[in-house]
Design a protein around this motif. Structure first.
Motif, mmCIF file in Angstrom:
data_model
loop_
_atom_site.group_PDB
_atom_site.id
_atom_site.type_symbol
_atom_site.label_atom_id
_atom_site.label_comp_id
_atom_site.label_asym_id
_atom_site.label_seq_id
_atom_site.Cartn_x
_atom_site.Cartn_y
_atom_site.Cartn_z
ATOM 1 N N ILE A 12 56.298 39.996 39.907
ATOM 2 C CA ILE A 12 55.871 39.177 39.264
ATOM 3 C C ILE A 12 55.265 38.179 39.592
ATOM 4 N N LEU A 13 55.765 37.777 40.761
ATOM 5 C CA LEU A 13 55.417 36.404 41.477
ATOM 6 C C LEU A 13 53.990 37.002 42.329
ATOM 7 N N MET A 14 53.739 38.102 42.672
ATOM 8 C CA MET A 14 52.525 38.593 43.267
ATOM 9 C C MET A 14 51.589 38.405 42.182
ATOM 10 N N ASP A 15 51.572 38.800 41.217
ATOM 11 C CA ASP A 15 50.799 38.885 40.130
ATOM 12 C C ASP A 15 50.468 37.688 39.312
ATOM 13 N N ALA A 16 51.348 36.457 39.350
ATOM 14 C CA ALA A 16 51.192 35.452 38.913
ATOM 15 C C ALA A 16 49.981 34.437 39.549
ATOM 16 N N THR A 17 49.204 33.652 38.868
ATOM 17 C CA THR A 17 48.188 32.905 39.687
ATOM 18 C C THR A 17 49.036 31.873 40.375
ATOM 19 N N LEU A 18 48.448 31.122 41.164
ATOM 20 C CA LEU A 18 49.192 30.170 42.163
ATOM 21 C C LEU A 18 49.711 28.991 41.309
ATOM 22 N N PRO A 19 49.099 28.247 40.060
ATOM 23 C CA PRO A 19 49.555 27.351 39.486
ATOM 24 C C PRO A 19 50.801 27.796 38.878
ATOM 25 N N ASP A 20 51.025 28.989 38.518
ATOM 26 C CA ASP A 20 52.139 29.593 37.705
ATOM 27 C C ASP A 20 53.306 29.537 38.796
ATOM 28 N N VAL A 21 53.018 29.957 40.085
ATOM 29 C CA VAL A 21 54.027 30.014 40.972
ATOM 30 C C VAL A 21 54.539 28.792 41.231
ATOM 31 N N LEU B 6 48.572 32.002 49.649
ATOM 32 C CA LEU B 6 49.621 32.417 49.332
ATOM 33 C C LEU B 6 49.587 33.577 48.369
ATOM 34 N N CYS B 7 50.270 34.557 48.138
ATOM 35 C CA CYS B 7 50.006 35.711 47.558
ATOM 36 C C CYS B 7 50.076 35.227 46.092
ATOM 37 N N GLY B 8 49.534 35.884 45.101
ATOM 38 C CA GLY B 8 49.707 35.471 43.792
ATOM 39 C C GLY B 8 48.454 34.629 43.248
ATOM 40 N N GLU B 9 47.577 34.255 44.149
ATOM 41 C CA GLU B 9 46.660 33.597 43.913
ATOM 42 C C GLU B 9 45.465 34.181 43.062
ATOM 43 N N GLY B 10 45.491 35.673 43.234
ATOM 44 C CA GLY B 10 44.662 36.410 42.794
ATOM 45 C C GLY B 10 43.686 36.650 43.835
ATOM 46 N N HIS B 11 43.038 38.031 43.849
ATOM 47 C CA HIS B 11 42.403 38.403 45.167
ATOM 48 C C HIS B 11 40.810 37.701 44.873
ATOM 49 N N HIS B 12 40.296 37.527 46.371
ATOM 50 C CA HIS B 12 39.028 36.723 46.099
ATOM 51 C C HIS B 12 38.236 37.716 46.662
ATOM 52 N N HIS B 13 36.978 37.768 46.160
ATOM 53 C CA HIS B 13 36.034 38.628 46.695
ATOM 54 C C HIS B 13 34.709 37.690 47.004
ATOM 55 N N HIS B 14 34.105 37.953 48.183
ATOM 56 C CA HIS B 14 33.284 37.019 48.604
ATOM 57 C C HIS B 14 31.936 37.671 48.675
ATOM 58 N N LEU B 15 30.730 37.035 48.443
ATOM 59 C CA LEU B 15 29.461 37.508 48.861
ATOM 60 C C LEU B 15 29.163 36.365 49.873
ATOM 61 N N VAL B 16 28.934 37.110 51.332
ATOM 62 C CA VAL B 16 28.547 36.079 52.443
ATOM 63 C C VAL B 16 27.173 36.463 52.923
ATOM 64 N N CYS B 17 26.532 35.432 52.781
ATOM 65 C CA CYS B 17 24.865 35.449 53.396
ATOM 66 C C CYS B 17 24.760 35.429 54.817
#
Lengths: 148, 148
Positions: free
Chosen positions: B4-13, B93-104
């Motif tokens: 549950i923690l892993m899937d929560a967003t940071l603010p929730d945690v 922190l885990c649980g912030e949601g995964h980030h995907h980046h486009l890097v120029c």
DNA sequence: CTTCCTGCAAAGCATTTGCATCCAT
DNA sequence: ATGGATGCAAATGCTTTGCAGGAAG
């Protein structure tokens, strides 16, 4: 022309084009050392670090030059930069096909995945943001079956 | 619970759980320094390097301890490790949601992407190989619209 | 010639480690 | 007391840079 090369697999690239020609195509002067680095990169089955390349080229190319050359190749679009591992940068020739890895966080075992249709979606996604994609790295972190 | 923690967003945690409790949940002894590192990590808008964290905690936690703690948090599943940039390791922190980046590749501009359904497919793919996925990093390299 | 490359050795940084001290149980 | 945690400083290891000599056009 360049695009064709980028999409070709490594064997194809080497079959049709020697290292010097590949460099010229990318407006990079094909010095003896640079040719050697490209060939070493091609000889490496997977990614290679600057140290790996230098190990293969002892007495032929200095370490500093290997570093400078790899950066150059990456900027020129001849090689892709990979940041798998903390502390060291890996390189591979463009056009070897993208590699996806499953990395076990415990034993560090690596399972290599072939291309999959996820790829197509990624390019479309990038296009929506105005990006032209030249490469990508996907790293999945978890625990493999035997460790679990 | 962990899941549950892993899937929560940071603010929730942070809303439901203070740093010390979060650490205990992962069987990590909540020392003063570790709590400080977790809080600093949570205060960081994006990823943070050990140096970043240490900058926020001057006089409170030594640099070596920051490094040791971040490694510990990563092993314990409290934080994710990111290898965006060569030469330095980033954490979040885990649980912030995964980030995907486009890097120029030219100007290094970074566009952050939200979650997308590609994610679901990746997990299924990993499962086929017996992996349990705890996190992932996706880095797309290319040239952004303005650079092109 | 003139410009770009290279090698070597000397930095530069991020990260790790050894060891004595300190803290919590 | 006793094992783990921390701080400090020294040591590592990858990578970059300064500079003098060399190669290429």
């Amino acid at each position: 022309m360049t695009l064709i090369l980028m999409d070709a697999t490594l064997p194809d690239v080497l079959r049709d084009l020697d290292a010097a020609s590949l460099l010229r195509l990318h407006t990079v002067r094909p010095t003896r050392q640079r040719v050697a680095v490209v060939e070493a990169l091609a000889a490496e089955p997977n990614d290679a670090t600057a140290q790996d390349i230098h190990a293969r080229l002892r007495d032929k190319v200095g370490l500093a030059t290997v570093y400078r050359t790899l950066t150059l190749l990456s900027d020129a679009g001849v090689a892709d930069t990979l940041n798998h591992r903390p502390g060291e940068t890996c390189y591979r020739l463009c056009g070897e096909g993208h590699h996806h890895h499953l990395v076990c966080g415990r034993c560090h075992r690596v399972v290599e995945l072939g291309d999959c249709d996820v790829e197509r979606r990624l390019k479309a996604l990038a296009a929506e943001h105005g990006f032209t994609i030249s490469g990508h790295t996907l790293e999945l972190t978890g625990v493999c079956a035997s460790c679990r």
